[in-house]
Every structure is written in C-alpha cells, then in structure tokens.
Design a protein around this motif. Structure first.
Motif, short mmCIF file in Angstrom:
data_model
loop_
_atom_site.label_atom_id
_atom_site.label_comp_id
_atom_site.label_asym_id
_atom_site.label_seq_id
_atom_site.Cartn_x
_atom_site.Cartn_y
_atom_site.Cartn_z
N ASP A 116 0.82 -1.21 0.00
CA ASP A 116 0.00 0.00 0.00
C ASP A 116 0.85 1.26 0.00
OD1 ASP A 116 -2.23 -1.60 -0.04
OD2 ASP A 116 -2.70 -1.34 2.09
N ALA A 117 1.95 1.23 0.74
CA ALA A 117 2.85 2.41 0.78
C ALA A 117 3.49 2.63 -0.59
CB ALA A 117 3.92 2.22 1.86
N LEU A 118 3.96 1.57 -1.22
CA LEU A 118 4.55 1.69 -2.55
C LEU A 118 3.51 2.20 -3.55
CD1 LEU A 118 6.65 -1.60 -2.68
CD2 LEU A 118 7.55 0.73 -2.55
N THR A 119 2.29 1.69 -3.46
CA THR A 119 1.22 2.14 -4.34
C THR A 119 0.97 3.63 -4.16
OG1 THR A 119 0.18 -0.03 -4.38
CG2 THR A 119 -1.22 1.84 -4.96
N ALA A 120 0.91 4.08 -2.91
CA ALA A 120 0.65 5.50 -2.63
C ALA A 120 1.77 6.39 -3.17
CB ALA A 120 0.48 5.72 -1.13
N VAL A 121 3.02 5.99 -2.95
CA VAL A 121 4.15 6.79 -3.43
C VAL A 121 4.17 6.85 -4.95
CG1 VAL A 121 6.67 6.84 -3.61
CG2 VAL A 121 5.60 6.43 -1.39
N LEU A 122 4.00 5.71 -5.60
CA LEU A 122 4.07 5.68 -7.06
C LEU A 122 2.86 6.34 -7.71
CD1 LEU A 122 5.54 2.10 -7.56
CD2 LEU A 122 6.73 4.29 -7.79
N SER A 123 1.69 6.16 -7.13
CA SER A 123 0.47 6.76 -7.70
C SER A 123 0.49 8.29 -7.62
CB SER A 123 -0.77 6.22 -6.99
OG SER A 123 -0.88 4.83 -7.23
N ALA A 124 1.28 8.82 -6.71
CA ALA A 124 1.38 10.28 -6.60
C ALA A 124 2.17 10.88 -7.75
CB ALA A 124 2.02 10.65 -5.27
N HIS A 125 2.92 10.06 -8.46
CA HIS A 125 3.72 10.53 -9.59
C HIS A 125 2.85 10.48 -10.84
CE1 HIS A 125 7.11 10.84 -12.38
NE2 HIS A 125 7.74 11.36 -11.35
N ARG A 126 2.78 11.58 -11.58
CA ARG A 126 1.83 11.70 -12.69
C ARG A 126 2.09 10.76 -13.86
NH1 ARG A 126 3.53 14.92 -16.91
NH2 ARG A 126 5.51 15.96 -16.57
N THR A 127 3.30 10.22 -13.99
CA THR A 127 3.57 9.35 -15.14
C THR A 127 3.59 7.86 -14.76
OG1 THR A 127 5.96 9.52 -14.84
CG2 THR A 127 4.91 11.13 -16.31
N ILE A 128 3.23 7.54 -13.52
CA ILE A 128 3.26 6.15 -13.08
C ILE A 128 1.85 5.69 -12.73
CG2 ILE A 128 4.14 4.53 -11.35
CD1 ILE A 128 6.63 6.31 -11.13
N VAL A 129 1.48 4.51 -13.23
CA VAL A 129 0.19 3.90 -12.93
C VAL A 129 0.45 2.53 -12.31
CG1 VAL A 129 -1.95 2.98 -13.91
CG2 VAL A 129 -0.94 5.05 -14.86
N VAL A 130 -0.08 2.30 -11.12
CA VAL A 130 0.01 0.97 -10.50
C VAL A 130 -1.16 0.16 -11.04
CG1 VAL A 130 0.00 -0.33 -8.35
CG2 VAL A 130 1.17 1.88 -8.45
N VAL A 131 -0.83 -0.89 -11.82
CA VAL A 131 -1.86 -1.68 -12.49
C VAL A 131 -2.33 -2.87 -11.66
CG1 VAL A 131 -1.18 -0.98 -14.81
CG2 VAL A 131 -0.12 -3.01 -13.78
N GLY A 132 -1.68 -3.11 -10.53
CA GLY A 132 -2.10 -4.21 -9.67
C GLY A 132 -1.09 -4.50 -8.59
N GLN A 133 -1.53 -5.32 -7.64
CA GLN A 133 -0.64 -5.78 -6.59
C GLN A 133 -1.12 -7.14 -6.11
OE1 GLN A 133 -1.43 -4.22 -2.43
NE2 GLN A 133 -1.61 -2.31 -3.58
N THR A 134 -0.19 -7.92 -5.59
CA THR A 134 -0.53 -9.23 -5.05
C THR A 134 0.42 -9.58 -3.91
OG1 THR A 134 -0.85 -11.58 -5.54
CG2 THR A 134 0.91 -10.47 -6.73
N SER A 135 -0.10 -10.38 -2.99
CA SER A 135 0.73 -10.85 -1.89
C SER A 135 1.40 -12.18 -2.24
CB SER A 135 -0.11 -11.03 -0.62
OG SER A 135 -1.13 -12.00 -0.84
N ARG A 136 0.96 -12.80 -3.32
CA ARG A 136 1.47 -14.13 -3.69
C ARG A 136 2.43 -14.04 -4.87
NH1 ARG A 136 -4.02 -17.63 -3.71
NH2 ARG A 136 -4.20 -17.90 -1.47
N GLU A 137 3.66 -14.43 -4.64
CA GLU A 137 4.64 -14.43 -5.73
C GLU A 137 4.22 -15.38 -6.84
OE1 GLU A 137 8.42 -15.36 -3.96
OE2 GLU A 137 8.79 -13.27 -3.43
#
Length: 195
Positions: free
Chosen positions: A17-38
């Motif tokens: 969630d922290a990585l998503t928040a930091v990256l989503s704040a940048h206008r050229t970066i879109v977080v397309v998903g996340q998972t807890s399972r490798e």
C-alpha cells in the motif's frame, strides 16, 4: 503522455500500500495491480502488461519467480525492493534476471527514479504522434477485445492459446500506450486501426 505501468508483488500489505501511494502520486506512473502471492506474479504480468514489477522478495520462492517472470515477459523490468533478506540473495536475484535492487536508503525519490530509469525513454511530447503498427494478428485480437470477448473466447475464436492472446495484448498495450482494454480500443479507434 506515456504512463509507466507498475505491478507490485510482496507479502506485506502495508509495504504494498505504501509503494502504491508513493508511485500513484507521480503523474507518469500507474500501478496496475498488486498481489501478496509471488506465484500469481507471472499470471498478473500477462494480464496487466506492466513495464516494471516491484518485487518484495521472500526466501527461495523469489528466485523461481524472477526466472518465471523473465521467461514469461522478458521486456518487463524487475526491481527488487529491499527487505530483511541476506545480502547474498540480491546478487543471485540479479543474476537470474532482476534488473536492479533498490538500496535500503533509497527513499521516495530514489524509488521513483529507479522505476523510471528501467523504462526506455519515449518520444518527446512535442513530436508528431506516429500511428502504431499493429500486426494483422494483433488487429484481430483487438477486434475481439472491442467485442468484449474474454481471453479464453478470443483464443477459441482465433484458434490460438490463451497465453498467446495475453502476449498479443501485452504487445498491443505497449504499442498503443494503453492502460486497459477499453483504453486500447479507444486509442486504436482514434488511430483508425479498427474497422
């Protein structure tokens, strides 16, 4: 504007969630998903077509995941996020195909810089937009997407494997700089690539 597509893989929800928040704040970066399972990472890479995978490594499983990611999507960069892992694991992950390991003291700006450095630069904003060149098969796949078909329906219709459909979609997303199926269809229609 080109958006850098990022998939986040890690066991810890707070870190994701922290990585998503930091990256989503940048206008050229879109977080397309996340998972807890490798183990889900290769499937999600095929579905979301990210430019970069941020990987919070676990123990031995990470080595297998990096190898599977590099085979499944060689054009997708893998950035290892630091964790309490032995220092010997980082060189091993890089040897297996991870592009870089983020320094523990990188901070927000270091994270954004590392992600953007892994994606090849695009044409300047002021340049005339060129019409992307889709292969005939990619155009067929996109026409099926326009008809709201699932990957399995497209595979059956075109007599190809579902994995091949995903590979074509990944290529289409990259060529059109699309962030979703709807975005790909909209952009293809704007370029006159759809009948």
């Amino acid at each position: 504007m080109h958006h850098i597509r990022v998939l986040i893989v890690g066991r810890h929800a707070l870190l994701r969630d922290a990585l998503t928040a930091v990256l989503s704040a940048h206008r050229t970066i879109v977080v397309v998903g996340q998972t807890s399972r490798e183990s889900e990472a290769p499937r999600l890479v095929a579905e979301t077509c990210p430019d970069v995978v941020l990987l919070e490594p676990s123990h031995r499983a990470s080595q297998k995941v990096v190898t599977r990611l590099r085979r499944a999507a060689p054009e997708t960069a893998v950035l290892v996020v630091p964790r309490l892992i032995p220092s010997l694991a980082e060189p091993e992950l890089c040897r297996l195909g991870a592009h870089t390991c983020l320094p523990v003291n990188a901070g927000r700006d270091g994270l954004v810089a590392a992600v953007t450095a892994l994606v090849p630069s695009r044409r300047p904003e002021s340049a005339e937009p060129s019409v992307p060149c889709l292969s005939p098969r990619e155009q067929e796949v996109l026409s099926c997407v326009e008809s709201a078909m699932t990957n399995q329906q497209i595979a059956h219709c075109l007599d190809i494997a579902t994995g091949t459909v995903k590979a074509h979609l990944h290529s289409i997303f990259r060529k059109l700089d699309a962030v979703s199926r709807l975005d790909a269809v909209t952009k293809a229609a704007a370029y006159g690539l759809l009948p």
